[in-house]
Each structure stands twice: as structure tokens, then as C-alpha cells.
Scaffold this motif. Structure first.
Motif, PDB file in Angstrom:
ATOM      1  N   ASN A  39       4.129  -1.713  -5.861  1.00 41.26           N
ATOM      2  CA  ASN A  39       3.059  -1.701  -6.863  1.00 41.26           C
ATOM      3  C   ASN A  39       3.309  -2.707  -7.977  1.00 41.26           C
ATOM      4  O   ASN A  39       2.379  -3.139  -8.665  1.00 41.26           O
ATOM      5  CB  ASN A  39       2.837  -0.292  -7.430  1.00 41.26           C
ATOM      6  CG  ASN A  39       4.018   0.215  -8.234  1.00 41.26           C
ATOM      7  OD1 ASN A  39       5.157  -0.167  -7.971  1.00 41.26           O
ATOM      8  ND2 ASN A  39       3.752   1.091  -9.179  1.00 41.26           N
ATOM      9  N   ALA A  40       4.577  -3.148  -8.160  1.00 36.97           N
ATOM     10  CA  ALA A  40       4.856  -4.189  -9.153  1.00 36.97           C
ATOM     11  C   ALA A  40       4.268  -5.519  -8.703  1.00 36.97           C
ATOM     12  O   ALA A  40       3.762  -6.294  -9.520  1.00 36.97           O
ATOM     13  CB  ALA A  40       6.360  -4.320  -9.367  1.00 36.97           C
ATOM     14  N   VAL A  41       4.298  -5.779  -7.403  1.00 39.19           N
ATOM     15  CA  VAL A  41       3.699  -7.007  -6.860  1.00 39.19           C
ATOM     16  C   VAL A  41       2.186  -6.940  -6.984  1.00 39.19           C
ATOM     17  O   VAL A  41       1.531  -7.938  -7.312  1.00 39.19           O
ATOM     18  CB  VAL A  41       4.123  -7.226  -5.400  1.00 39.19           C
ATOM     19  CG1 VAL A  41       3.470  -8.479  -4.821  1.00 39.19           C
ATOM     20  CG2 VAL A  41       5.644  -7.324  -5.288  1.00 39.19           C
ATOM     21  N   TYR A  42       1.622  -5.754  -6.735  1.00 43.98           N
ATOM     22  CA  TYR A  42       0.168  -5.588  -6.839  1.00 43.98           C
ATOM     23  C   TYR A  42      -0.348  -5.858  -8.254  1.00 43.98           C
ATOM     24  O   TYR A  42      -1.533  -6.115  -8.443  1.00 43.98           O
ATOM     25  CB  TYR A  42      -0.233  -4.177  -6.415  1.00 43.98           C
ATOM     26  CG  TYR A  42      -0.193  -3.936  -4.921  1.00 43.98           C
ATOM     27  CD1 TYR A  42      -0.871  -4.775  -4.041  1.00 43.98           C
ATOM     28  CD2 TYR A  42       0.518  -2.857  -4.392  1.00 43.98           C
ATOM     29  CE1 TYR A  42      -0.843  -4.550  -2.674  1.00 43.98           C
ATOM     30  CE2 TYR A  42       0.553  -2.624  -3.029  1.00 43.98           C
ATOM     31  CZ  TYR A  42      -0.130  -3.476  -2.176  1.00 43.98           C
ATOM     32  OH  TYR A  42      -0.098  -3.264  -0.819  1.00 43.98           O
ATOM     33  N   THR A  43       0.524  -5.787  -9.239  1.00 48.83           N
ATOM     34  CA  THR A  43       0.112  -6.110 -10.605  1.00 48.83           C
ATOM     35  C   THR A  43      -0.360  -7.553 -10.706  1.00 48.83           C
ATOM     36  O   THR A  43      -1.232  -7.887 -11.518  1.00 48.83           O
ATOM     37  CB  THR A  43       1.286  -5.877 -11.578  1.00 48.83           C
ATOM     38  OG1 THR A  43       1.718  -4.521 -11.475  1.00 48.83           O
ATOM     39  CG2 THR A  43       0.872  -6.176 -13.014  1.00 48.83           C
ATOM     40  N   TYR A  44       0.198  -8.408  -9.832  1.00 47.82           N
ATOM     41  CA  TYR A  44      -0.112  -9.839  -9.876  1.00 47.82           C
ATOM     42  C   TYR A  44      -1.007 -10.311  -8.736  1.00 47.82           C
ATOM     43  O   TYR A  44      -1.799 -11.231  -8.918  1.00 47.82           O
ATOM     44  CB  TYR A  44       1.192 -10.640  -9.846  1.00 47.82           C
ATOM     45  CG  TYR A  44       2.050 -10.399 -11.058  1.00 47.82           C
ATOM     46  CD1 TYR A  44       1.885 -11.171 -12.201  1.00 47.82           C
ATOM     47  CD2 TYR A  44       2.999  -9.376 -11.081  1.00 47.82           C
ATOM     48  CE1 TYR A  44       2.658 -10.943 -13.336  1.00 47.82           C
ATOM     49  CE2 TYR A  44       3.775  -9.145 -12.211  1.00 47.82           C
ATOM     50  CZ  TYR A  44       3.605  -9.930 -13.331  1.00 47.82           C
ATOM     51  OH  TYR A  44       4.353  -9.701 -14.452  1.00 47.82           O
ATOM     52  N   ILE A  76       3.546  -7.752   1.338  1.00 46.94           N
ATOM     53  CA  ILE A  76       3.762  -7.218  -0.007  1.00 46.94           C
ATOM     54  C   ILE A  76       5.079  -6.438  -0.062  1.00 46.94           C
ATOM     55  O   ILE A  76       5.873  -6.603  -0.991  1.00 46.94           O
ATOM     56  CB  ILE A  76       2.582  -6.330  -0.447  1.00 46.94           C
ATOM     57  CG1 ILE A  76       1.287  -7.145  -0.543  1.00 46.94           C
ATOM     58  CG2 ILE A  76       2.893  -5.646  -1.785  1.00 46.94           C
ATOM     59  CD1 ILE A  76       1.292  -8.227  -1.597  1.00 46.94           C
ATOM     60  N   ARG A  77       5.327  -5.615   0.953  1.00 43.92           N
ATOM     61  CA  ARG A  77       6.575  -4.838   0.977  1.00 43.92           C
ATOM     62  C   ARG A  77       7.794  -5.751   1.099  1.00 43.92           C
ATOM     63  O   ARG A  77       8.826  -5.525   0.458  1.00 43.92           O
ATOM     64  CB  ARG A  77       6.554  -3.835   2.130  1.00 43.92           C
ATOM     65  CG  ARG A  77       5.622  -2.656   1.892  1.00 43.92           C
ATOM     66  CD  ARG A  77       5.762  -1.599   2.984  1.00 43.92           C
ATOM     67  NE  ARG A  77       4.947  -0.438   2.684  1.00 43.92           N
ATOM     68  CZ  ARG A  77       5.310   0.553   1.874  1.00 43.92           C
ATOM     69  NH1 ARG A  77       6.492   0.505   1.269  1.00 43.92           N
ATOM     70  NH2 ARG A  77       4.512   1.567   1.653  1.00 43.92           N
ATOM     71  N   GLY A  78       7.668  -6.779   1.929  1.00 43.06           N
ATOM     72  CA  GLY A  78       8.781  -7.698   2.099  1.00 43.06           C
ATOM     73  C   GLY A  78       9.103  -8.453   0.819  1.00 43.06           C
ATOM     74  O   GLY A  78      10.270  -8.637   0.454  1.00 43.06           O
ATOM     75  N   ILE A  79       8.063  -8.895   0.123  1.00 42.63           N
ATOM     76  CA  ILE A  79       8.254  -9.597  -1.140  1.00 42.63           C
ATOM     77  C   ILE A  79       8.872  -8.662  -2.174  1.00 42.63           C
ATOM     78  O   ILE A  79       9.800  -9.034  -2.903  1.00 42.63           O
ATOM     79  CB  ILE A  79       6.913 -10.153  -1.653  1.00 42.63           C
ATOM     80  CG1 ILE A  79       6.416 -11.267  -0.723  1.00 42.63           C
ATOM     81  CG2 ILE A  79       7.035 -10.661  -3.078  1.00 42.63           C
ATOM     82  CD1 ILE A  79       4.979 -11.672  -0.966  1.00 42.63           C
ATOM     83  N   ALA A  80       8.360  -7.426  -2.247  1.00 43.16           N
ATOM     84  CA  ALA A  80       8.885  -6.459  -3.212  1.00 43.16           C
ATOM     85  C   ALA A  80      10.369  -6.199  -2.961  1.00 43.16           C
ATOM     86  O   ALA A  80      11.174  -6.170  -3.906  1.00 43.16           O
ATOM     87  CB  ALA A  80       8.091  -5.158  -3.129  1.00 43.16           C
ATOM     88  N   ALA A  81      10.745  -6.047  -1.695  1.00 41.99           N
ATOM     89  CA  ALA A  81      12.149  -5.812  -1.366  1.00 41.99           C
ATOM     90  C   ALA A  81      12.995  -7.024  -1.746  1.00 41.99           C
ATOM     91  O   ALA A  81      14.129  -6.878  -2.225  1.00 41.99           O
ATOM     92  CB  ALA A  81      12.287  -5.497   0.124  1.00 41.99           C
TER      93      ALA A  81
END
Length: 199
Positions: free
Chosen positions: A48-53, A36-41
Motif C-alpha cells: 500500500n506504500a507503493v500504491y500511494t504513488y 507492485i508486490r515485487g517492488i514493495a518487497a
């Protein structure tokens, strides 16, 4: 608590953008980089923007599998006028080619088995073709499992860069698939053998 329910930032992303970022990380840095952190970066947002999906990495992996399997036109393998063996061969080769385009996906999928609509559609197509071979539901399920193991194992082996190169790996995959289909013809008996050849 379901992270999808948390208040989050305004939606400036999309599921497809997140999956594209995950595929890019997979290609460039391998399966361990798909977090999740890697994708967000990668997309320049907070996690938390990724966690929205997607609530977690497992959901991202399942989404990736669905994204890849959705590219397989499984409907064209359901035509009963074509010999079942030809259809199994063609479907297996297409699945293998799609996974080989993103070889790290196999490692991820083994850890987080997908079960979305595209996954189920491909599975049901293969089961239907094997039923056309004369196999009952239980035997068709076992045969489908065996074929999938052969596909996934081949992709995993080729992703490890075997010294003989991709052409030899593909030839060995096809040889093994034909021997597997030979076994299914023998197991299904005369009816399956008759349905396995073009008229």
C-alpha cells in the motif's frame, strides 16, 4: 475507486525510488518480476506504500518509460540546419541505446504503451523532423510508427540474445534503418532527397 485517494502510510518513498526498484527487478529477474508486490518487497515496504504513488502496475510501467525517455535529449534533434536524415538516424540510435540499457522495458511498454510528457516530446520531435523531410502529417505519423517498430523490434530481438552477438545485431539495425530512410527519401521525392544531405 482511485487508490491514490486512500489514506496511506507516511511518505517515506519517492516515485524515483520506486522506479529505480522496478528497473533493478527488470534487470535481475525480468519483466514478470515487476509487480507492485515485487517492488514493495525490493524497497522493504508494504504494497500500500507503493500504491500511494502509483495506482497499479500499468502506471509504474508508464513511469518507467517516462524515466527512460526523459534521458533522451530530444531538443538537439530539432535543429533544421542539420539534414533530416542525420537527425532521424541519431535519434533512432539514441533511443535504441537507452532501451537496450534496460531491454526488458520494451516487453513492458508493449503491454502498457506510455503517453506521458517525455513520450510525447520524443514523438513530436520525430514528427517534426519527418515534416522537414517533406512528409505531410499523415505520412509523417506512418513513418514515425515504422521507425518505432524497427527500434522496438531490434531491442526485443537483441534482448533475446541472438547467437550472432550485439555487434552484428547493431549492424543489422543500422542497415535496416538506412534502407527505411532510403524509402522515405524516395517517397518524399526530390525535395526530401535534397533536405536529406549536408550542404
Amino acid at each position: 475507486m482511485d487508490k491514490r485517494g486512500r489514506p496511506g502510510p507516511r511518505r517515506t518513498l519517492s516515485e524515483l525510488a520506486i522506479l529505480d526498484a522496478a528497473l533493478a527487478l527488470l534487470a535481475e529477474r525480468g519483466a514478470d518480476a515487476v509487480t507492485i508486490r515485487g517492488i514493495a518487497a525490493r524497497v522493504g515496504v508494504a504494497p500500500n506504500a507503493v500504491y500511494t504513488y502509483f495506482p497499479d502496475k500499468a502506471a509504474v510501467v508508464r513511469g518507467l518509460a517516462e524515466h527512460l525517455l526523459g534521458r533522451v535529449d530530444h531538443d538537439r534533434f530539432t535543429e533544421p540546419s542539420q539534414p533530416w536524415r542525420d537527425r532521424v538516424r541519431a535519434l533512432s540510435l539514441e533511443l535504441r541505446a537507452e532501451l537496450l540499457a534496460h531491454p526488458g522495458s520494451v516487453h513492458l511498454m508493449l503491454g502498457h504503451p506510455p503517453d506521458g510528457p517525455h513520450t510525447r516530446a520524443v514523438r513530436e520531435t520525430l514528427l517534426a523532423v519527418l515534416a522537414d523531410a517533406g512528409l505531410g502529417p499523415g505520412d509523417a505519423a506512418d513513418a514515425s510508427h515504422l521507425i518505432n517498430v524497427h527500434i522496438l523490434g531490434s531491442v526485443a530481438f537483441e534482448a533475446a540474445a541472438p547467437p550472432e552477438g550485439p555487434a552484428v545485431a547493431t549492424a543489422r539495425f543500422r542497415w535496416g534503418l538506412e534502407r527505411l530512410l532510403d524509402g522515405l527519401v524516395a517517397y518524399a521525392g526530390p525535395a526530401g532527397a535534397e533536405r536529406s544531405v549536408s550542404r
